[in-house]
Design an enzyme around this catalytic site. Structure first.
Site, PDB file in Angstrom:
ATOM      1  CB  THR A  48      64.669  16.484  33.112  1.00  0.00           C
ATOM      2  OG1 THR A  48      63.436  15.841  33.396  1.00  0.00           O
ATOM      3  CG2 THR A  48      65.416  16.754  34.405  1.00  0.00           C
ATOM      4  CE1 TYR A  69      57.867  17.417  47.693  1.00  0.00           C
ATOM      5  CE2 TYR A  69      55.553  18.017  47.572  1.00  0.00           C
ATOM      6  CZ  TYR A  69      56.746  17.986  48.264  1.00  0.00           C
ATOM      7  OH  TYR A  69      56.825  18.520  49.520  1.00  0.00           O
ATOM      8  CE1 TYR A  79      61.893  10.249  31.467  1.00  0.00           C
ATOM      9  CE2 TYR A  79      61.410  12.590  31.629  1.00  0.00           C
ATOM     10  CZ  TYR A  79      62.304  11.551  31.734  1.00  0.00           C
ATOM     11  OH  TYR A  79      63.611  11.791  32.094  1.00  0.00           O
ATOM     12  NE  ARG A 102      66.158  14.118  36.244  1.00  0.00           N
ATOM     13  CZ  ARG A 102      66.955  15.087  36.681  1.00  0.00           C
ATOM     14  NH1 ARG A 102      66.499  15.942  37.584  1.00  0.00           N
ATOM     15  NH2 ARG A 102      68.176  15.216  36.231  1.00  0.00           N
ATOM     16  CE  LYS A 151      63.769  10.294  28.399  1.00  0.00           C
ATOM     17  NZ  LYS A 151      64.097  11.721  28.600  1.00  0.00           N
ATOM     18  CB  ILE A 167      64.344  10.431  24.593  1.00  0.00           C
ATOM     19  CG1 ILE A 167      63.182  10.163  23.624  1.00  0.00           C
ATOM     20  CG2 ILE A 167      64.482  11.941  24.854  1.00  0.00           C
ATOM     21  CD1 ILE A 167      61.808  10.512  24.179  1.00  0.00           C
TER      22      ILE A 167
END
Length: 293
Positions: free
Chosen positions: A47, A110, A136, A141, A165, A207
């Site tokens: 990202t 989404y 992840y 998001r 992550k 990270i």
């Protein structure tokens, strides 16, 4: 032996020139700056690297630049993820992974799949991946939270899924993962503000976004955390606390690019729909960086 994905990794930015083309010279500078100051590994095309506005051709050029600059000094992780499972599989199957050590793959965004859908998505990716996979989870998001039960099920059944992550910003969720995970599965913080507490609780590091601007102190903080030296580690955590809040106050990576601009590492330019940090934020960031010692 220390796992190669343990410690402080960075989600590297993609620097741009004024004409919005990729600034490969600045990218090389940032790679060298981070490796020379102790960062343990680099994540490409996340990202923070503005992956959603990078073309396939640009992505390959970015990979090539980072591989060359790295010169096999630290492990490299490549972001390949999305909400179209067959497309993610196709990208994995068509990618040359020379010089890449692992894949970071985001939970489908989404579409808001069920936990069963998230699990099936990653099982399908696991079957075709030639490299270890870091899951992840970033519900802020993606619009959906990959629950610990789902992560743990994948950790237990897919041998090449080696880490997550985790970026739900939820300490209780971290602790559940840390308590119930297989012994060799890594819990990596994706939340800069929780990186140290998670590491001290048994996590494998972070990270990081802010780490690429302050790699020496950030990498030292994480290593102190891995060593269980919480007193010294929290001194560095507290030192970096204000700037960590600042860079996420508008959007990422506009905030971190504003920091890197003050350090003469890259321009603050981002691609639409993102916009540069406001003048007020840039002023606050500049004051922090210039007073940092």
């Amino acid at each position: 032996m220390k796992h190669k994905l343990t410690g402080a990794g960075i989600a590297i930015v993609t620097p741009f020139k004024a004409d919005l083309s990729v600034d490969h010279e600045a990218l090389t500078r940032i790679v060298n700056y981070n490796i020379e100051n102790g960062m343990d590994y680099i994540v490409i095309s996340g990202t923070t690297g503005e992956s959603v506005t990078i073309t396939t051709k640009e992505k390959q050029a970015i990979i090539n630049t980072i591989i060359t600059a790295n010169n096999k000094r630290v492990p490299l992780v490549l972001g390949i993820g999305g909400n179209n499972t067959s497309q993610v599989i196709a990208e994995i199957q068509s990618t040359d992974f020379s010089g890449i050590d692992a894949i970071l793959s985001v939970s489908p965004y989404y579409s808001k799949p069920t936990q069963e859908g998230i699990k099936a998505h990653f099982e399908s990716i696991s079957k075709v991946s030639p490299l270890p996979i870091i899951l992840y989870n970033v519900p802020g998001r993606t619009g959906s939270n990959m629950l610990p039960e789902t992560t743990l099920a994948l950790a237990n059944t897919c041998k090449n899924i080696v880490a997550v992550k985790e970026a739900a910003g939820n300490m209780a969720q971290y602790l559940r993962l840390l308590n119930d995970k297989p012994s060799d599965f890594l819990i990596i913080s994706g939340d800069d503000d929780l990186a140290l507490p998670v590491t001290l609780a048994g996590g494998s590091g972070v990270i990081s976004v802010i780490g690429q601007a302050f790699p020496k102190d950030f990498a030292k903080m994480i290593q102190l955390g891995l060593d269980g030296n919480n007193k010294e580690a929290f001194k560095l955590h507290n030192k970096l606390m204000d700037i960590t809040g600042l860079i996420f106050s508008e959007n990422n990576p506009s905030g971190i690019k504003a920091v890197l601009e003050v350090m003469n590492l890259c321009k603050p330019i981002v691609r639409l729909p993102l916009v540069e940090a406001t003048d007020k934020l840039k002023k606050n960031i500049s004051e922090f960086v210039n007073n940092y010692a």
